[in-house]
Enzyme design. Structure first.
Site, PDB file in Angstrom:
ATOM      1  N   MET A  60      17.010   9.882  -4.934  1.00 53.10           N
ATOM      2  CA  MET A  60      17.855   8.695  -4.829  1.00 53.10           C
ATOM      3  C   MET A  60      18.387   8.333  -6.219  1.00 53.10           C
ATOM      4  O   MET A  60      18.814   7.191  -6.456  1.00 53.10           O
ATOM      5  CB  MET A  60      17.064   7.525  -4.226  1.00 53.10           C
TER       6      MET A  60
ATOM      7  N   GLN B 293      16.749   3.934   4.878  1.00 51.85           N
ATOM      8  CA  GLN B 293      15.309   3.904   4.654  1.00 51.85           C
ATOM      9  C   GLN B 293      14.842   2.634   3.937  1.00 51.85           C
ATOM     10  O   GLN B 293      13.668   2.508   3.600  1.00 51.85           O
ATOM     11  CB  GLN B 293      14.853   5.158   3.910  1.00 51.85           C
TER      12      GLN B 293
ATOM     13  N   LEU C  25      17.138   9.050 -12.243  1.00 52.82           N
ATOM     14  CA  LEU C  25      16.240  10.167 -12.519  1.00 52.82           C
ATOM     15  C   LEU C  25      15.365   9.913 -13.746  1.00 52.82           C
ATOM     16  O   LEU C  25      15.814   9.349 -14.744  1.00 52.82           O
ATOM     17  CB  LEU C  25      17.069  11.446 -12.726  1.00 52.82           C
TER      18      LEU C  25
ATOM     19  N   HIS D 164      11.351  13.480 -11.775  1.00 52.70           N
ATOM     20  CA  HIS D 164      12.440  14.244 -11.138  1.00 52.70           C
ATOM     21  C   HIS D 164      12.688  15.539 -11.921  1.00 52.70           C
ATOM     22  O   HIS D 164      12.948  16.588 -11.330  1.00 52.70           O
ATOM     23  CB  HIS D 164      13.739  13.429 -11.113  1.00 52.70           C
TER      24      HIS D 164
ATOM     25  N   ASP E 146       4.807  10.368  -3.122  1.00 59.51           N
ATOM     26  CA  ASP E 146       5.146   9.956  -1.752  1.00 59.51           C
ATOM     27  C   ASP E 146       4.447  10.920  -0.799  1.00 59.51           C
ATOM     28  O   ASP E 146       5.092  11.712  -0.108  1.00 59.51           O
ATOM     29  CB  ASP E 146       6.658   9.984  -1.559  1.00 59.51           C
TER      30      ASP E 146
HETATM   31  O1  PAF Z   1      11.700  10.343  -2.141  1.00 55.75           O
HETATM   32  C1  PAF Z   1      12.881   9.971  -2.185  1.00 55.75           C
HETATM   33  O2  PAF Z   1      13.469   9.761  -3.268  1.00 55.75           O
HETATM   34  C2  PAF Z   1      13.648   9.714  -0.897  1.00 55.75           C
HETATM   35  O3  PAF Z   1      12.824   9.192   0.082  1.00 55.75           O
HETATM   36  C3  PAF Z   1      14.388  10.976  -0.390  1.00 55.75           C
HETATM   37  C4  PAF Z   1      13.422  12.084  -0.046  1.00 55.75           C
HETATM   38  C5  PAF Z   1      15.375  11.429  -1.440  1.00 55.75           C
HETATM   39  C6  PAF Z   1      15.174  10.631   0.886  1.00 55.75           C
HETATM   40  O4  PAF Z   1      16.121   9.646   0.665  1.00 55.75           O
END
Ligand code: PAF
Length: 279
Positions: free
Chosen positions: A26, A60, A29, A33, A149
């Site tokens: 998302m 989401q 960064l 990342h 996550d």
């Molecule tokens: O983990 C994330 O940054 C988000 O949930 C993802 C996997 C990019 C989906 O939007």
């Protein structure tokens, strides 16, 4: 590096360089990342292709959460990708990704019922829908996700299995700041005092893991210990601290191999998550 803003452009890309490995993000960064991108390159090899997607997925974010104020440092993100040797950056707008009259979603119905799914209704429906779309649009051979996550990773593996995506899912251990705080785009919301106190999360997880190593088997004792450690941070407001089976994410009463201690804690308006495997 190619920068693509439309689905049509992305679908038109030939997959001349193989394998293609995608890192869905998302944006905003940070070094975690960059670690995902490093793992993606490692998997793709010199001749393969690393694709990064940046999309703040409205689906989401539950109502009242931080969708609007989520950081979007577009220039900086693009620069980081360029410097990290990314081949393809896919950065669509919400209108590009979602038709106004959209009516099809991807929903996982079991693993999503605990932890984050319980606290954030609809969150994983949004995640699964966008990740499935990104898989269709970018057609990767592999995709890389962080273990911070943890539930998301488990759910995406389930989606890939149940819907027969021919995509290898690669999990990457959580990247941390020097003081142990898990890297997150949301850390930048924390003020100085909150940031200082947020180190309690990692301390709580390590204390709990130590206790299980010393032979403690009661989930309640472990969770209580973690809660007490977090409680020492005066600004912390616990959402949940739960011990679950790392495979099915269901609560357990007795610690066993492959148990997951996961937590979500607010500091002010900022909600942080972290986890550790114990047992
Ligand atoms: O983990 C994330 O940054 C988000 O949930 C993802 C996997 C990019 C989906 O939007």
């Amino acid at each position: 590096m190619k920068v693509l803003a439309t689905v049509a452009e992305a679908l038109a890309q030939s997959r001349a360089k193989l394998p293609r490995v995608v890192v869905p993000t998302m944006g905003a960064l940070h070094k975690a990342h960059l670690e995902l991108i490093r793992v993606a390159r490692n998997y793709a090899g010199r001749d393969g292709e690393v694709a990064v997607s940046i999309f703040v997925n409205p689906l989401q974010f539950e109502p009242g959460s931080d969708y609007e104020r989520y950081p979007r440092p577009d220039r900086q993100d693009e620069e980081l990708c360029r410097n990290a040797d990314v081949n393809l950056l896919f950065r669509p707008s919400p209108a590009e990704m979602y038709a106004d009259d959209r009516s099809v979603f991807v929903e996982e119905t079991s693993l999503s019922n605990t932890l984050e799914g319980k606290s954030r209704p609809g969150h994983f429906r949004g995640v699964c829908t966008v990740v499935a779309k990104l898989f269709n649009i970018l057609a990767p051979d592999a995709a890389v996700f962080g273990e911070k996550d943890f539930q998301q990773l488990v759910i995406i593996r389930r989606m890939v299995r149940d819907l027969n995506f021919k995509i290898d899912i690669v999990g990457v251990p959580t990247v941390r700041e020097n003081d142990g705080l898990a890297c997150s785009s949301r850390n930048q919301y924390l003020n100085v005092e909150e940031r200082k106190q947020a180190t309690a999360l990692r301390r709580a997880l390590l204390a709990a893991a130590d206790r299980t190593k010393a032979g403690e088997e009661s989930a309640k004792t472990i969770v209580d210990l973690a809660r007490k450690t977090i409680g020492q941070a005066s600004l912390a407001r616990i959402d949940y601290v739960d011990l679950v089976d790392a495979k099915n994410l269901l609560p357990i009463e007795v610690v066993r191999p492959n148990s997951l201690l996961a937590l979500a804690v607010f500091f002010g308006q900022t909600r942080l998550i972290d986890n550790i495997l114990v047992g």
